[in-house]
Design a protein around this motif. Structure first.
Motif, short mmCIF file in Angstrom:
data_model
loop_
_atom_site.label_atom_id
_atom_site.label_comp_id
_atom_site.label_asym_id
_atom_site.label_seq_id
_atom_site.Cartn_x
_atom_site.Cartn_y
_atom_site.Cartn_z
N UNK A 85 0.69 -1.12 0.04
CA UNK A 85 -0.05 -0.10 0.03
C UNK A 85 0.75 1.16 0.09
N UNK A 86 2.16 0.99 -0.01
CA UNK A 86 3.09 2.28 -0.08
C UNK A 86 3.48 2.81 -1.32
N UNK A 87 3.54 3.96 -1.30
CA UNK A 87 4.01 4.64 -2.66
C UNK A 87 5.53 4.21 -3.03
N UNK A 88 5.92 4.40 -4.23
CA UNK A 88 7.25 4.38 -4.59
C UNK A 88 8.37 5.20 -3.48
N UNK A 89 7.97 6.63 -3.25
CA UNK A 89 8.62 7.37 -2.55
C UNK A 89 8.71 7.01 -1.12
N UNK A 90 7.59 6.53 -0.65
CA UNK A 90 7.74 5.70 0.85
C UNK A 90 8.42 4.54 1.00
N UNK A 91 8.49 3.59 -0.23
CA UNK A 91 9.38 2.41 -0.26
C UNK A 91 10.81 2.84 -0.17
N UNK A 92 11.12 3.76 -1.08
CA UNK A 92 12.34 4.29 -1.20
C UNK A 92 12.94 4.66 0.20
#
Length: 145
Positions: free
Chosen positions: A10-17
């Protein structure tokens, strides 16, 4: 699938990074890990895509820490193929230590692929896939305790 893996979908690409950047490399793992591909992160499609990929294409990785290698668990019938060298190195994302899964000298089909993983919780690693040093997707690996 653990609740943490469900949260990652459920996290965005930016949140995962950002999560990847806050974690230490952790030890080079050993044994079999269930894999979850994180495609279209943060969208309603991510969990369904992960299930389809797991069913038909990629189920995880099997690490041999002693030899510094791994094999991917692929295809519906569980073939263990596509070998990578495993070692600690600096991440392409933030130049901090990570565990590198390097296919450049071990695979004809994936020689342009580099994965990086970091330990984000006990027995759970978050990974990034790079294609020719360009960020492609994230994935998670879950080891049984």
């Amino acid at each position: 699938m653990s609740p943490l893996i469900e949260q990652l979908l459920s996290k965005s690409q930016a949140e995962l990074d950002a999560l990847f950047s806050t974690k230490e490399a952790g030890p080079i793992p050993n044994g079999e890990a269930k894999g979850t591909a994180i495609i279209a992160p943060g969208t309603v499609f991510s969990p369904e895509i992960a299930k389809l990929i797991n069913l038909f294409a990629w189920q995880g990785k099997v690490f041999d820490a002693d030899s510094g290698t791994l094999r991917n668990h692929i295809l519906p019938f569980g073939l263990k193929a596509i070998i990578a060298n495993v070692y600690k190195g600096d991440s392409l994302l933030d130049q901090k230590p990570c565990i590198v899964l390097d296919y450049s000298t071990t695979s004809i089909v994936a020689h342009w692929v580099r994965d990086e993983i970091r330990l984000i919780a006990p027995n759970i690693y978050l990974g990034k896939v790079y294609w020719d040093n360009s960020s492609l997707i994230h994935f998670a690996l879950e080891f049984q305790p």
